[in-house]
Design an enzyme around this catalytic site. Sequence first.
Site, mmCIF file in Angstrom:
data_model
loop_
_atom_site.group_PDB
_atom_site.id
_atom_site.type_symbol
_atom_site.label_atom_id
_atom_site.label_comp_id
_atom_site.label_asym_id
_atom_site.label_seq_id
_atom_site.Cartn_x
_atom_site.Cartn_y
_atom_site.Cartn_z
ATOM 1 N N GLU A 63 1.267 3.981 -3.194
ATOM 2 C CA GLU A 63 0.892 5.394 -3.095
ATOM 3 C C GLU A 63 2.044 6.307 -3.486
ATOM 4 O O GLU A 63 1.856 7.293 -4.205
ATOM 5 C CB GLU A 63 0.425 5.715 -1.670
ATOM 6 N N HIS A 95 0.828 -1.204 0.000
ATOM 7 C CA HIS A 95 0.000 0.000 0.000
ATOM 8 C C HIS A 95 0.865 1.259 0.000
ATOM 9 O O HIS A 95 0.623 2.203 -0.769
ATOM 10 C CB HIS A 95 -0.922 -0.003 1.220
ATOM 11 N N LYS A 119 2.801 5.986 -7.260
ATOM 12 C CA LYS A 119 1.696 6.596 -7.998
ATOM 13 C C LYS A 119 1.857 8.115 -8.054
ATOM 14 O O LYS A 119 1.671 8.740 -9.102
ATOM 15 C CB LYS A 119 0.370 6.214 -7.326
ATOM 16 N N ASN A 120 2.238 8.716 -6.912
ATOM 17 C CA ASN A 120 2.463 10.160 -6.894
ATOM 18 C C ASN A 120 3.599 10.557 -7.833
ATOM 19 O O ASN A 120 3.517 11.566 -8.544
ATOM 20 C CB ASN A 120 2.793 10.608 -5.468
#
Length: 364
Positions: free
Chosen positions: A239, A235, A242-243
């Site tokens: 994240e 997770h 992805k950013n």
Amino acid sequence: MAARRVADYAAHVAEDLYNCSLKRQTGVSLKHMMDFVPTQRNLLLSAQFLHKELPIRLAHRVLELENLPYGLTEKIPILQVRQWYIDSFRDLRSFPDIRNSQDEASFTNLLYQIKRRHADVISTMALGIRELKQDIGPRIGRDDVPEVHQFMDRFFMSRIGIRMLIGQHVAMHIPNQPPSYVGLISTKASPVEISRNAVEDAQVVCRRAYGDTPDVHIYGDPKFTFAYVPTHLHHMIFELVKNSLRAVLVRYMKTSSDPPPIRVIVADGLEDVTIKISDEGGGIPRSGISKIWSYLYSTADTPSVSGNSRDMPSAMAGYGFGLPISRLHARYFGGDLQVMSMEGYGTDAYLHLTRLGNVQEPLP
């Protein structure tokens, strides 16, 4: 949904909630979780502990959800979340004492149902926060509403702990688990392999949103393993990557240059395992660094929330929850997440992971 307060429930329910909210929460050693042997006796002891502990943790959150500032308590999504917590509290308190393996099996099924009931809490809280943002204006930073941010940190840290305890107990009943697994914990988690999987998932989401995705290079020893919860690590890396993917594509999509690759570096230190995610996406202004930890701030347009948290990763950005919740995941296990940026160049995120030793749960 009518704004039904705790005092509006039957007297015995309201009194029980208030009494439980005054009790002290009991933290669990993460090493104890890892060393736990799922014998019939131990599972019975685990169920008896959760039967007593979970209502206390839920009651703490119910009372806090009832007393939020800026009218947040009265937002329909917040009322929905509070109702889920009250329903789960009542289910647990009405469950009889657990005396044998049959009782334990029935209780485990209840825990599974509670975990499913709370699956959409993050997306529902996102709706409530979005309504709050509309009420108090768009130019809100972390320091403007500190009570909201402090509450959100406490609430989501508590949620991580509750779901970890429930998930760990339920996972102990999964048949034919790999020998390296103890419930949700893998004693031989490979951060390089988990990073590969998280990167692939982030690139799928990026490609779906933009039609393209930058390359990601992963550096580290794939044979290196340590004890951690793979789903939590996945997770956090998802994240962060992805950013970075979004920042790089947004910066280079209108140029003729190929977007530079993102670098994921895994380092095995004496105290910590550190994962560094580096991009050349233009960086963050120094004045904006504090805002990245705000639940009320996002550099992207807020997407529609479907009410199903399982749909949330399908959007590239916009909720403003990814970084702060990732940092809470790291801190729950005694680690941390830091972000350093060079405006005009790029951003480095440092994910510090503590090996699961005698780290006590950081109870809010």
